[in-house]
Structures are given as C-alpha cells and as structure tokens.
Design a protein around this motif. Sequence first.
Motif, PDB file in Angstrom:
ATOM      1  N   LEU A   1       0.790  -1.226   0.000  1.00 29.89           N
ATOM      2  CA  LEU A   1       0.000   0.000   0.000  1.00 29.89           C
ATOM      3  C   LEU A   1       0.828   1.285   0.000  1.00 29.89           C
ATOM      4  O   LEU A   1       0.249   2.370  -0.090  1.00 29.89           O
ATOM      5  CB  LEU A   1      -0.955   0.008   1.202  1.00 29.89           C
ATOM      6  N   ARG A   2       2.158   1.189   0.121  1.00 32.85           N
ATOM      7  CA  ARG A   2       2.970   2.400   0.133  1.00 32.85           C
ATOM      8  C   ARG A   2       4.219   2.375  -0.742  1.00 32.85           C
ATOM      9  O   ARG A   2       4.743   3.444  -1.066  1.00 32.85           O
ATOM     10  CB  ARG A   2       3.373   2.753   1.576  1.00 32.85           C
ATOM     11  N   PRO A   3       4.799   1.225  -1.130  1.00 30.90           N
ATOM     12  CA  PRO A   3       6.026   1.270  -1.931  1.00 30.90           C
ATOM     13  C   PRO A   3       5.905   2.076  -3.216  1.00 30.90           C
ATOM     14  O   PRO A   3       6.893   2.674  -3.660  1.00 30.90           O
ATOM     15  CB  PRO A   3       6.302  -0.214  -2.229  1.00 30.90           C
ATOM     16  N   ALA A   4       4.726   2.134  -3.824  1.00 26.59           N
ATOM     17  CA  ALA A   4       4.562   2.950  -5.026  1.00 26.59           C
ATOM     18  C   ALA A   4       4.859   4.415  -4.747  1.00 26.59           C
ATOM     19  O   ALA A   4       5.258   5.161  -5.646  1.00 26.59           O
ATOM     20  CB  ALA A   4       3.133   2.807  -5.562  1.00 26.59           C
TER      21      ALA A   4
ATOM     22  N   GLY B   1      15.101   0.530 -10.624  1.00 29.26           N
ATOM     23  CA  GLY B   1      14.940   0.652  -9.180  1.00 29.26           C
ATOM     24  C   GLY B   1      13.507   0.859  -8.755  1.00 29.26           C
ATOM     25  O   GLY B   1      13.092   0.419  -7.669  1.00 29.26           O
ATOM     26  N   LEU B   2      12.709   1.523  -9.597  1.00 30.09           N
ATOM     27  CA  LEU B   2      11.292   1.708  -9.286  1.00 30.09           C
ATOM     28  C   LEU B   2      10.453   0.499  -9.703  1.00 30.09           C
ATOM     29  O   LEU B   2       9.527   0.102  -8.992  1.00 30.09           O
ATOM     30  CB  LEU B   2      10.764   2.969  -9.984  1.00 30.09           C
ATOM     31  N   ALA B   3      10.777  -0.098 -10.849  1.00 27.34           N
ATOM     32  CA  ALA B   3       9.957  -1.198 -11.368  1.00 27.34           C
ATOM     33  C   ALA B   3      10.046  -2.454 -10.514  1.00 27.34           C
ATOM     34  O   ALA B   3       9.101  -3.248 -10.482  1.00 27.34           O
ATOM     35  CB  ALA B   3      10.386  -1.528 -12.803  1.00 27.34           C
ATOM     36  N   VAL B   4      11.145  -2.636  -9.786  1.00 33.85           N
ATOM     37  CA  VAL B   4      11.334  -3.877  -9.034  1.00 33.85           C
ATOM     38  C   VAL B   4      10.256  -4.083  -7.968  1.00 33.85           C
ATOM     39  O   VAL B   4       9.964  -5.212  -7.578  1.00 33.85           O
ATOM     40  CB  VAL B   4      12.747  -3.889  -8.391  1.00 33.85           C
ATOM     41  N   TRP B   5       9.608  -2.990  -7.538  1.00 28.67           N
ATOM     42  CA  TRP B   5       8.583  -3.126  -6.499  1.00 28.67           C
ATOM     43  C   TRP B   5       7.303  -3.754  -7.015  1.00 28.67           C
ATOM     44  O   TRP B   5       6.431  -4.157  -6.239  1.00 28.67           O
ATOM     45  CB  TRP B   5       8.308  -1.764  -5.862  1.00 28.67           C
ATOM     46  N   GLY B   6       7.173  -3.884  -8.323  1.00 25.20           N
ATOM     47  CA  GLY B   6       6.031  -4.609  -8.863  1.00 25.20           C
ATOM     48  C   GLY B   6       6.058  -6.089  -8.517  1.00 25.20           C
ATOM     49  O   GLY B   6       5.015  -6.756  -8.494  1.00 25.20           O
ATOM     50  N   VAL B   7       7.249  -6.631  -8.212  1.00 22.45           N
ATOM     51  CA  VAL B   7       7.363  -8.045  -7.841  1.00 22.45           C
ATOM     52  C   VAL B   7       6.602  -8.324  -6.550  1.00 22.45           C
ATOM     53  O   VAL B   7       5.942  -9.363  -6.403  1.00 22.45           O
ATOM     54  CB  VAL B   7       8.850  -8.430  -7.691  1.00 22.45           C
ATOM     55  N   LEU B   8       6.668  -7.385  -5.597  1.00 19.46           N
ATOM     56  CA  LEU B   8       5.964  -7.570  -4.330  1.00 19.46           C
ATOM     57  C   LEU B   8       4.454  -7.609  -4.535  1.00 19.46           C
ATOM     58  O   LEU B   8       3.743  -8.413  -3.913  1.00 19.46           O
ATOM     59  CB  LEU B   8       6.334  -6.430  -3.370  1.00 19.46           C
ATOM     60  N   ALA B   9       3.946  -6.778  -5.430  1.00 18.33           N
ATOM     61  CA  ALA B   9       2.518  -6.791  -5.738  1.00 18.33           C
ATOM     62  C   ALA B   9       2.114  -8.082  -6.440  1.00 18.33           C
ATOM     63  O   ALA B   9       1.033  -8.630  -6.193  1.00 18.33           O
ATOM     64  CB  ALA B   9       2.152  -5.578  -6.594  1.00 18.33           C
ATOM     65  N   ALA B  10       2.974  -8.585  -7.319  1.00 19.40           N
ATOM     66  CA  ALA B  10       2.681  -9.850  -7.993  1.00 19.40           C
ATOM     67  C   ALA B  10       2.602 -11.003  -6.989  1.00 19.40           C
ATOM     68  O   ALA B  10       1.776 -11.912  -7.128  1.00 19.40           O
ATOM     69  CB  ALA B  10       3.747 -10.137  -9.051  1.00 19.40           C
TER      70      ALA B  10
ATOM     71  N   ALA C   1       0.522  -4.028  -9.395  1.00 16.99           N
ATOM     72  CA  ALA C   1       1.624  -4.693 -10.085  1.00 16.99           C
ATOM     73  C   ALA C   1       1.821  -4.121 -11.486  1.00 16.99           C
ATOM     74  O   ALA C   1       2.951  -3.800 -11.894  1.00 16.99           O
ATOM     75  CB  ALA C   1       1.362  -6.202 -10.154  1.00 16.99           C
ATOM     76  N   ALA C   2       0.728  -3.972 -12.229  1.00 22.50           N
ATOM     77  CA  ALA C   2       0.832  -3.457 -13.598  1.00 22.50           C
ATOM     78  C   ALA C   2       1.375  -2.034 -13.615  1.00 22.50           C
ATOM     79  O   ALA C   2       2.252  -1.689 -14.418  1.00 22.50           O
ATOM     80  CB  ALA C   2      -0.533  -3.522 -14.276  1.00 22.50           C
ATOM     81  N   GLY C   3       0.858  -1.187 -12.726  1.00 22.44           N
ATOM     82  CA  GLY C   3       1.309   0.202 -12.699  1.00 22.44           C
ATOM     83  C   GLY C   3       2.781   0.338 -12.353  1.00 22.44           C
ATOM     84  O   GLY C   3       3.509   1.127 -12.966  1.00 22.44           O
ATOM     85  N   LEU C   4       3.242  -0.445 -11.373  1.00 23.31           N
ATOM     86  CA  LEU C   4       4.645  -0.337 -10.960  1.00 23.31           C
ATOM     87  C   LEU C   4       5.595  -0.882 -12.023  1.00 23.31           C
ATOM     88  O   LEU C   4       6.691  -0.349 -12.221  1.00 23.31           O
ATOM     89  CB  LEU C   4       4.854  -1.082  -9.638  1.00 23.31           C
ATOM     90  N   PHE C   5       5.185  -1.964 -12.693  1.00 27.35           N
ATOM     91  CA  PHE C   5       6.032  -2.501 -13.754  1.00 27.35           C
ATOM     92  C   PHE C   5       6.123  -1.552 -14.951  1.00 27.35           C
ATOM     93  O   PHE C   5       7.162  -1.449 -15.609  1.00 27.35           O
ATOM     94  CB  PHE C   5       5.499  -3.858 -14.225  1.00 27.35           C
ATOM     95  N   LEU C   6       5.029  -0.839 -15.232  1.00 28.26           N
ATOM     96  CA  LEU C   6       4.968  -0.050 -16.462  1.00 28.26           C
ATOM     97  C   LEU C   6       5.496   1.373 -16.327  1.00 28.26           C
ATOM     98  O   LEU C   6       6.069   1.920 -17.284  1.00 28.26           O
ATOM     99  CB  LEU C   6       3.515   0.011 -16.959  1.00 28.26           C
ATOM    100  N   ARG C   7       5.301   2.020 -15.168  1.00 30.98           N
ATOM    101  CA  ARG C   7       5.491   3.475 -15.113  1.00 30.98           C
ATOM    102  C   ARG C   7       6.901   3.964 -15.456  1.00 30.98           C
ATOM    103  O   ARG C   7       7.043   5.037 -16.057  1.00 30.98           O
ATOM    104  CB  ARG C   7       5.040   4.013 -13.753  1.00 30.98           C
TER     105      ARG C   7
END
Length: 443
Positions: free
Chosen positions: A51-54, A196-205, A115-121
């Motif tokens: 809920l906050r890493p983004a 460095g920003l996209a890697v946080w999508g793994v946690l959402a996945a 997950a999609a937003g963090l991987f893509l942005r």
Amino acid sequence: MPVDETRTMHPEPRTAPQPRTAPDARRETPPYAGWLVRLMVVGLVLAALNLRPAITSLGPLLEEVRTGLGMSGAVAGLLTSVPSLCFAVFGITAPRLARRFGPASIVCAGMTAIAAGLFLRPFLGGTPGFVAASALALVGIAVSNILLPAIVKQWFPDRVSTMTGLYSMALAVGTSLAALSTVPLTKALGGSWQTGLAVWGVLAALALCVWLPLAVKHGRDRRAATAAAEAETPGVEAQESAAAVPAPGLRMVTSRTAWALACFFGLQATAAYITMGWMPQIFRDAGISAGTSGMLLALTMAMGIPLAFVIPRVATRLPRQGPVVLFLGLCGLSGYAGLYLAPAGGAWAWALLLGVSNCAFPLALTMIGLRAKSHQGVVKLSAFAQSIGYLISIPGPLLIGVLHDASGGWGLPIALMAALMVPQMVAGVLAGRNRTVEQELAA
C-alpha cells in the motif's frame, strides 16, 4: 464501551426469529475453514505491504526522476498529490464494487493494478506516461485502502485491534522497506532509476498470487449462498439486499463524527504524503547524501512497525482517543521545529519524531472500526472518511512544491506543515469521542 463495539459484526437482526442466521450473515460470513482464515491473514499482510512502496520508493529517487523526465518543482509536487487524488476519487467506489463482486475480488483486482502500474510506469516514457501508470497503481491502492478495515471487521470481529495492528505494522514495513532499499537496489541493478522503481512490482505480484485463490473461493461461496437462499425462501433475496446495503438513514454526510474523522484522516494523510514525497529532498538540500536521506525516511516509516501494533491496542482500551491524538501531534510539531532549525544537525531525531507522528494513520484506521457498530457501517464510514480525507489532502504536497520554488528554500514549506498539525489535533480529538455513527444518526 468502544472495545465491545468492535466485536459486533452485523447490525441487530431485523426479525426476532432469526437472530443468528440472518441472510446477510449466511451470505457475507460463511463458516470459514481454518486454512482459509490463515490464508486471509497472509493476504492481509501482503496487501498491506503493497500500500505504500509505489509512493515511498519515489521519494529517494525524486531528483533522478525529475532530471530524467524534465519535471519542475510544481509538477513534482503534483506527482506527490496524485496518491491523494486517486484515493479520493476511486476510494468512494469501493463499497459499491465490494457489494457487487465481493471485497476479496476487489482487493485482488487492486493488487493486479498495483503490479501493472509499478512494472509499467518507469518505461512508458515522459511525464504523462509516468503519471498515468502511477495513477493505475494508486487506484489499486485506493480500493484496497478502503476495504481492508471492512475485511478485518468481517473476518475477525473479535480481534479487530489485533488484526488492524498486524496489517498496519505490515503497511509500515512496506513503507520503510521501499524507502530504505530503493537506492541500494537501484545501484545493485545497474544504477537505472527505472529498474529501481519497477522492481517493487514483484511484491505486488506476490500478493496477487495469494488474493487470487481467496477471490475465487469467496466468489463461489457467495454464489452458493445466494442460490441456497433463493431456493429456501423467495423473499430472502430482497432481505439480503436490504441487509447487505446499509439503511438509507445511515448517511455519513450528516454525521459530525464522520466529518471529524474525515478531517483527521485527511490532515494526517497530508502530513504523511508530504513526508514521504519531500522529506528526503529536504535532507538532501541540507547536505545529506541520497542514501542517508533514504535511510532517514526509512526510519520515519519504520516507527510505524512497533507503534502500529501498539497504538490500536491502546486506543481500543480508552473511552476517548483524544489523548493519543494530542501526543502524536506534539511529536509532529517538535519534529517540524527541529527540521526548520537544524535539518542536518539533528536529522535522526527529527526523523524519529515525525515517524511517531505519522502513526496517526493506524490510529485513524482503529477509530474507523470503533466509530461504527456493524461491518456495513464500517464499510460506509471507511469509504466516507478515507475518500473525503484524501480529497482534503490533495493540495498539501502540491503547495509544498510551489512554496519551495517560490521561496527558494524550505522555511515556508516546513511552517505550513507545522501549521496544519494544529487542526489535525482538533479534528482527532473530536473524532475520538466515545460514540458511534449509528448512535449519533439515530439520535
């Protein structure tokens, strides 16, 4: 007393012959198997971690993102206001979506969006793409923010404070972990801020892997319960609809307690998002390195790990939560004073004090559970308080960027942060009075 009120899962039965087998109870709270309850605990923790890493992963790299995308201070301030905007606009839709599809399905969809937003942005190119993908992730966070207190009330009616503390603690872990690890991860992955920003999508996945079976199982239970109820009594469906949707008289907009809670939630969110978005930059401008600034933000967020578990338990044992509100507010004022007078000299102390102050968030979540008697009341109050609250918080981070650009320093922005703490304390004291919205509206 408020502690007893948290143990009430549903409103009083509408008819005497069915005090414990009302249709709503059959449909919304089937007899969960032990493995399903344990899976839900894991799901709550993983959802809260996301809920906050983004948001907090962006703060330590904000300077690199601004340089890479050509952002001005005002645009960066707008970017730090996007979370509040998404929470306000999309959070209000969560109760209706939950009634139609089930809370587990909506949280599952929320994890997918994160997950999609963090991987893509980081890879869409340009500020518009970055903001759009960030907004997608934040929509997922918005609906999950609203529904987690209601899911706790529904699944764990006798352990509201414990489970609220658990997922609040997990939220604090995710917040501080992203702040602490983003810069080292970026360096370890080749130095690209995009990676460095996209890697946080793994946690959402990972969270999605847990919520998907929960959503499937709960959807099957809802359909089976509805079919059984329709076969049992033709009029049950109408009763279910009436029970599932709070009575029209339960209008939060007419409740003074709901408005006080919304203002308290909004002002604490303002402080939190200003801290997450701008505090690393304040420290960097004071001569502190990017890595250390990230560690300072991590300390601020990490204070929520123990306190997010302690504060809900303390709050539920008090008839009024005003004293806790005042203590947290005084810590915030002290932290801002130090940040204004000696941002580098006492950086660790100011980060610690602001971390204690930011624990107004788990307190606000706890008060949502205490100020409503029923699961349905919590859903409505949570949606109202969080949506209105996040709407209130939208201008704060933007104003900080504008004031910094206009003044060329951090004096005026910090003064604004301190000034906003006073009405936050007032609203929190009013929201912490010993009453529920159902009692207030009935009177």
